[in-house]
Design a protein around this motif. Structure first.
Motif, PDB file in Angstrom:
ATOM      1  N   GLU A  11       8.960   3.776   2.896  1.00  0.00           N
ATOM      2  CA  GLU A  11       8.527   4.494   1.697  1.00  0.00           C
ATOM      3  C   GLU A  11       9.615   4.552   0.629  1.00  0.00           C
ATOM      4  O   GLU A  11       9.319   4.567  -0.555  1.00  0.00           O
ATOM      5  N   ASP A  51      -0.428  12.213   7.086  1.00  0.00           N
ATOM      6  CA  ASP A  51       0.084  12.206   5.721  1.00  0.00           C
ATOM      7  C   ASP A  51       0.947  10.977   5.454  1.00  0.00           C
ATOM      8  O   ASP A  51       0.856  10.365   4.385  1.00  0.00           O
ATOM      9  N   ILE A  52       1.759  10.591   6.429  1.00  0.00           N
ATOM     10  CA  ILE A  52       2.581   9.389   6.284  1.00  0.00           C
ATOM     11  C   ILE A  52       1.687   8.161   6.163  1.00  0.00           C
ATOM     12  O   ILE A  52       1.918   7.291   5.315  1.00  0.00           O
ATOM     13  N   LYS A  54      -1.343   8.020   5.011  1.00  0.00           N
ATOM     14  CA  LYS A  54      -1.990   8.036   3.696  1.00  0.00           C
ATOM     15  C   LYS A  54      -1.051   7.526   2.614  1.00  0.00           C
ATOM     16  O   LYS A  54      -1.453   6.759   1.730  1.00  0.00           O
ATOM     17  N   ARG A  55       0.216   7.948   2.668  1.00  0.00           N
ATOM     18  CA  ARG A  55       1.184   7.488   1.660  1.00  0.00           C
ATOM     19  C   ARG A  55       1.436   5.990   1.786  1.00  0.00           C
ATOM     20  O   ARG A  55       1.518   5.283   0.779  1.00  0.00           O
ATOM     21  N   LEU A  56       1.544   5.497   3.012  1.00  0.00           N
ATOM     22  CA  LEU A  56       1.745   4.062   3.214  1.00  0.00           C
ATOM     23  C   LEU A  56       0.540   3.265   2.742  1.00  0.00           C
ATOM     24  O   LEU A  56       0.687   2.189   2.163  1.00  0.00           O
ATOM     25  N   THR A  57      -0.645   3.795   2.979  1.00  0.00           N
ATOM     26  CA  THR A  57      -1.861   3.115   2.521  1.00  0.00           C
ATOM     27  C   THR A  57      -1.897   3.048   1.001  1.00  0.00           C
ATOM     28  O   THR A  57      -2.287   2.023   0.431  1.00  0.00           O
ATOM     29  N   ALA A  58      -1.465   4.090   0.332  1.00  0.00           N
ATOM     30  CA  ALA A  58      -1.423   4.093  -1.127  1.00  0.00           C
ATOM     31  C   ALA A  58      -0.457   3.023  -1.644  1.00  0.00           C
ATOM     32  O   ALA A  58      -0.771   2.302  -2.602  1.00  0.00           O
ATOM     33  N   ILE A  59       0.704   2.903  -1.003  1.00  0.00           N
ATOM     34  CA  ILE A  59       1.670   1.877  -1.389  1.00  0.00           C
ATOM     35  C   ILE A  59       1.073   0.494  -1.161  1.00  0.00           C
ATOM     36  O   ILE A  59       1.172  -0.394  -2.014  1.00  0.00           O
TER      37      ILE A  59
END
Length: 74
Positions: A11, A51-52, A54-59
């Motif tokens: 991230e 949550d991690i 979800k953030r990785l998927t957004a990236i």
């Protein structure tokens, strides 16, 4: 918990001025991390892991959009 550390480190990396091959590598790495985290999530049901992911998927989605390019308009 090694995969969680890898995900948090992933991230933090810079995502500007990347070549096409760098983008492909980033998408593949993100997918592998997400799948690994998903296996851990299935066992522990920890919301922090979700949550991690979800953030990785957004990236991953952001990089994939740039990889595919913009559609041509008539």
């Amino acid at each position: 918990m090694d995969i969680i550390e890898k995900a948090l480190e992933f991230e933090k990396q810079k995502l500007n001025s990347l070549s096409t091959s760098d983008r492909v590598i980033i998408v593949r790495e993100a997918k592998a991390l997400i799948l690994g985290l998903n296996e851990i999530y299935k066992e522990k049901k920890d919301t922090e892991i979700m949550d991690i992911m979800k953030r990785l998927t957004a990236i991953k989605i952001k990089v994939e959009k740039r990889l595919k390019g913009r559609p041509l308009t008539a």
